[in-house]
Design an enzyme around this catalytic site. Structure first.
Site, PDB file in Angstrom:
ATOM      1  N   ALA A  84       0.820  -1.058   0.041  1.00  0.00           N
ATOM      2  CA  ALA A  84       0.018  -0.045   0.024  1.00  0.00           C
ATOM      3  C   ALA A  84       0.684   1.300  -0.065  1.00  0.00           C
ATOM      4  O   ALA A  84       2.191   1.131   0.275  1.00  0.00           O
ATOM      5  CB  ALA A  84      -0.916   0.103   1.195  1.00  0.00           C
ATOM      6  N   GLU A 139      -0.359   3.048   6.856  1.00  0.00           N
ATOM      7  CA  GLU A 139      -0.286   3.773   5.826  1.00  0.00           C
ATOM      8  C   GLU A 139      -1.096   5.222   6.583  1.00  0.00           C
ATOM      9  O   GLU A 139      -0.563   6.353   6.296  1.00  0.00           O
ATOM     10  CB  GLU A 139      -1.151   3.559   4.633  1.00  0.00           C
ATOM     11  CG  GLU A 139      -0.825   2.267   3.995  1.00  0.00           C
ATOM     12  CD  GLU A 139       0.639   2.291   3.782  1.00  0.00           C
ATOM     13  OE1 GLU A 139       1.360   3.361   3.431  1.00  0.00           O
ATOM     14  OE2 GLU A 139       1.251   1.217   3.690  1.00  0.00           O
TER      15      GLU A 139
END
Ligand code: TRP
Ligand code: ZN
Length: 870
Positions: A265, A301
């Site tokens: 990600a 993230e």
């Protein structure tokens, strides 16, 4: 890109600050899959003398205007990789028009098309594939982005920040959106997405009372599969406020799931982009491990918003500044969500399985490397996982309070800047008053330190005092012959038969050796050393089997209770491997019996939770065992594991069956840690029973496979059936495929299972899978499912004595390299363990690496192949 000349090396010592500041960027995208036009307007101010150097890669320049005046071809220099303009004023506006071809972009770096949708990946050096720009993390600017595309195919147009305008043109056929990100950022955090999506929406109210709309964009029909990710996001936002005092800053937060993605990600400001495998899950189609990974990557993230985005990296050598710190933060989050001891065990298992081999092999590099050819090759376990261990040690050395103060100081003083590791460490020196200059060695020196602990009984006046000696040594690594002592926080405790004798102590070993005296007048005790794995080191002790068994029963530190079993199992597997290599059938000895009996006590002890029991009943990975031996036959190592599992199962047969039945029933699916622990232990019992290769496990596995209502149980049963062999397996594999063929994430699992099987037809069977209708060499998830699992989970065929496994694997990597060099280079990394293999296999792998180098591969693959060969 093919290279004939020696590739250029980038060095940390060559760092120079940029000549120009980009005051603002305006980007205008006219999206078209084959010909996207990008117009960029840069407001620029001079910082130092010299030319303006813009990076560019595989894009076509149409025009350059300086303060409104069209530049002639002779006004600038255009090379393969740069656009260089000299003689510039101190303040000016530059307008650049260029085009790119997203549909033809198979590298998945820059702007590309995935499943008919546009998306971007700019870290580390992908922005230069979109437009000419100073593509370096120390150039921060505020971005405004206008995106225009046909309404029908691209109803959603997204970029970083907040939407400030939108509308339609062409009588409604085309529409546009304008996005503004007020936070200055480097180009690697830029993101753009356009296409058809379903939305999952929620919101979060921050600590200062701002309500933030949260949106996850997924393929049509997948919205319900994003619910766990959304829940994880909300918990992450709350946790970062509580644990680190960090509040979200923009007016909205978006996550997009894409099918084709090089890594897990990406933390683009306000618009995270995820590999769908790390975002989408429901009970039927995803395993508990998938849920756990989604929770931690969503958190990772999100946490980057402060550690990475608000404070970014000066240059790519400082990568661990954002990655190590952010991994540490996501590990702490997971520990709070799921239990600290179990989380620590899993993190250490991963560290030993991937980072220790890297640190001991030809690709070893410091947590802050000092040179690279392709930065994509440095997104490694060392930067991420060892990087996180360094932050953990810092917290242990300073204490939780001073650590938190140092973090606050870092966030306050460096917000909005591109920082270095030195600045980070200086924040902790400022908050704690401690000198951390020796700690910096951890960032500069590669290799895992070895700690040796010896105990000598001595006598001081009339009290008997034991002296414990701690010694450290780090072996040479490529390019670093001599090593200095590092700062090792060693948490330890003396444990007797009735539990601990005294408190746990922290010994800081910062020299080659140190002594500690322990006045324990004639008491029987064992040493529990490196509790909670307080330093990322390899421990050597004179621990006997009795010591290990005493710790397995009495150590109050849950991590070390697990570790006592692991170290015993590692030794057992080492000697079993040696026996198998010399053609002898191993004999059960007292150590083996003691170990199996201790595991039985763990299994039956009501004090331990199921997650812990499942981990205790899992033997060390083949990789872990191979690291503990000078050289070994990897197939023998695997057989040793089978043998050890069988011995464990023989000892506890009845209890395994009873535990299995007691845990069997599944109610409505619950992804929580307790329910996952129950499934983990149940499936561990089933798998251990299957190692006996008798009639017990098969009926259990068959009925579990047929009745399963969740993927954890279904996949475990399938793997157990495969382990048992027999005719029914092929039918079950086929049934599984037919049942799931519409769900790509499950078909990835199917490929991974096929890739790990000991097919009777050998490597040919794996090659056949590359011709399967569902195989897609352009999709990294599918490639990793087949090739990654083959190399990592199929010792029998990958390490086939004929060399056929290596040969097939190399061919596939070279094929991949023609499309996607960064994924190809990462796959090739599996050869890093070659020096730990027997000499016949060493020669075969060396020949493969030479063949790779001769084939004129990409820079990425060339760097990995030549370093691996040494
Ligand atoms: N920064 C990302 C993370 O750790 C990693 C990443 C995603 C990445 N995509 C990439 C790194 C492409 C290099 C290239 O969360
Ligand atoms: Zn990261």
């Amino acid at each position: 890109m093919r290279t004939d000349t020696a590739p250029t090396v980038t060095k940390l010592s060559d760092y120079t600050p940029p000549n120009f500041k980009i005051e603002s960027v305006y980007l205008d995208f006219d999206l078209d899959p084959k010909n996207t036009v990008v117009r960029s307007t840069l407001k620029v101010s001079r910082l130092a003398a010299g030319p303006l150097t813009l990076d560019g890669d595989e894009i076509s320049l149409k025009s350059v205007k300086l303060d409104g005046r069209l530049l002639k071809r002779s006004d600038y220099k255009l090379t393969q990789a740069h656009l260089i303009i000299d003689d510039l004023p101190n303040h000016f506006t530059l307008e650049i028009e260029n085009s790119c071809n997203p549909a033809a972009n198979s590298t998945l770096m820059g702007l590309y098309v995935s499943g008919g949708r546009f998306c971007t990946q700019c870290e580390a050096e992908g922005f230069r594939r979109i437009t000419y720009y100073p593509d370096r993390p120390d150039v921060l600017s505020v971005f405004t982005v206008r995106v225009q595309a046909p309404l029908k195919d691209y109803p959603h147009l997204l970029a970083n920040g907040n939407m400030i305008d939108s509308g339609s043109i062409d009588g409604g056929k085309t529409h546009f959106a304008v996005w503004e990100d007020p936070f200055p950022k480097p180009a690697y955090l830029f993101a753009l997405v356009a296409g058809q999506f379903d939305l999952l929406e929620d919101s979060f109210t921050t600590m200062s009372g701002r309500e933030i709309p949260l949106t996850i964009y997924v393929d049509p029909g997948d919205a319900h599969r994003a619910e766990y990710a959304m829940d994880s996001l909300i918990r992450s936002m709350k946790w970062d406020e509580e644990a680190f005092g960090r509040e979200y800053d923009l007016a909205r937060f978006m996550i997009v799931a894409v099918r084709d993605f090089n890594f897990g990600a990406m933390e683009n400001k306000g618009l995270n982009i995820f590999n769908s495998a790390l975002l989408l899950a429901d009970g039927e189609s995803a395993t508990d491990m998938n849920f756990e990974r989604i929770e931690s990557v969503v958190a990772h993230e999100y946490f980057h918003n402060w550690t990475g985005n608000r404070i970014t990296c000066r240059d790519w050598f400082q990568l661990c500044l954002k990655e190590g710190f952010t991994v540490f933060r996501d590990q702490e989050f997971s520990a709070d969500q799921r239990g600290a001891a179990v989380q620590r065990i899993k993190d250490v298992r991963a560290l030993r399985g991937r980072q220790f081999p890297e640190d001991a092999g030809p690709l070893a590099h410091p947590v802050r490397p000092n040179q690279y050819v392709k930065i994509d090759n440095f997104y490694t376990a060392t930067i991420y996982e060892k990087g996180a261990e360094l932050i953990r040690m810092l917290k242990t050395l300073l204490g939780a309070e001073a650590f938190r103060k140092g973090c606050d100081h870092y966030f306050e003083t460096l917000d909005g800047t591109a920082a270095t590791v030195e600045q980070f460490i200086a924040s902790f020196e400022a908050s704690s008053g401690k000198d951390l200059s020796q700690f910096m060695r951890w960032y500069e020196q590669a290799g895992t330190p070895h700690i040796k602990v010896t105990r000598t009984r001595s006598s001081e006046s009339n009290v008997s005092v034991d002296v414990i000696t701690f010694e450290q040594k780090t072996l040479p690594t490529p390019g670093q012959k001599t090593k200095k002592p590092v700062v090792l926080p060693i948490k330890w405790q003396a444990i007797g038969d009735d539990g601990p004798i005294g408190e746990a102590q922290l010994t800081v070993l910062d020299a080659a050796q140190t002594h500690v005296s322990l006045p324990l007048a004639g008491k029987e005790y064992s040493l529990s050393i490196l509790q909670d794995f307080s330093a990322p080191a390899i421990l050597h002790t004179d621990q006997t089997t009795e010591d290990a068994l005493r710790l397995m029963a009495n150590d109050p530190n849950a991590f070390n209770r697990w570790e006592a079993g692991q170290s015993l199992a590692r030794k057992l597997m080492g000697s079993l491997t040696k026996a198998i290599e010399s053609g002898k059938m191993p004999e059960p000895d007292t150590a083996l019996r003691g170990y199996a009996r201790a595991l039985k006590h763990t299994l039956l002890d009501a004090e331990f939770d199921n997650n812990f029991k499942a981990l205790a009943l899992t033997i060390p990975s083949n990789m872990d065992v191979m690291q503990s031996l000078p050289q070994s036959d990897p197939i023998a190592v695997n057989l040793a594991g089978d043998w050890l599992n069988r011995a464990i199962s023989d000892e506890s047969k009845t209890d395994l069956i009873e535990t299995y039945h007691a845990l069997k029933d599944e109610g409505p699916f619950d992804p929580g840690a307790a329910a996952a622990g129950r499934r983990a232990l149940k499936n561990r019992c089933l798998n251990l029973l299957a190692s006996r290769q008798d009639a017990i496990a098969a009926p259990l596995a068959i009925s579990q496979f047929n009745a399963a209502t969740n993927m954890t149980d279904e996949l475990s049963a399938l793997l157990t059936l495969d382990k048992l062999g027999g005719r029914r397996v092929d039918q079950s594999m086929e049934d599984f495929y037919v049942k799931w063929k519409a769900n790509p994430l499950v078909i990835d699992k199917w490929f991974a299972v096929q890739a790990g099987r000991k097919h009777p037809s050998g490597v040919d069977a794996i090659e056949q899978l590359t011709k399967h209708d569902a195989y897609d060499p352009r999709n990294p998830n599918r490639v990793r499912a087949l090739l990654g699992s083959f190399a990592m989970s199929n010792p029998h065929l990958f390490h086939d004595a004929s060399g056929a496994g290596y040969n097939f694997f190399t061919e596939q990597v070279l094929d991949m390299d023609s499309r996607n060099p960064s994924v190809a280079a990462r796959l090739l990394g599996v050869y890093e363990i070659w020096r730990k293999l027997d000499t016949a296999r060493q020669d075969q792998i060396k020949a493969q690496l030479r063949r790779v180098i001769k084939s004129k591969p990409s820079k990425n693959v060339l760097e990995i192949a030549s370093k691996t060969l040494g």
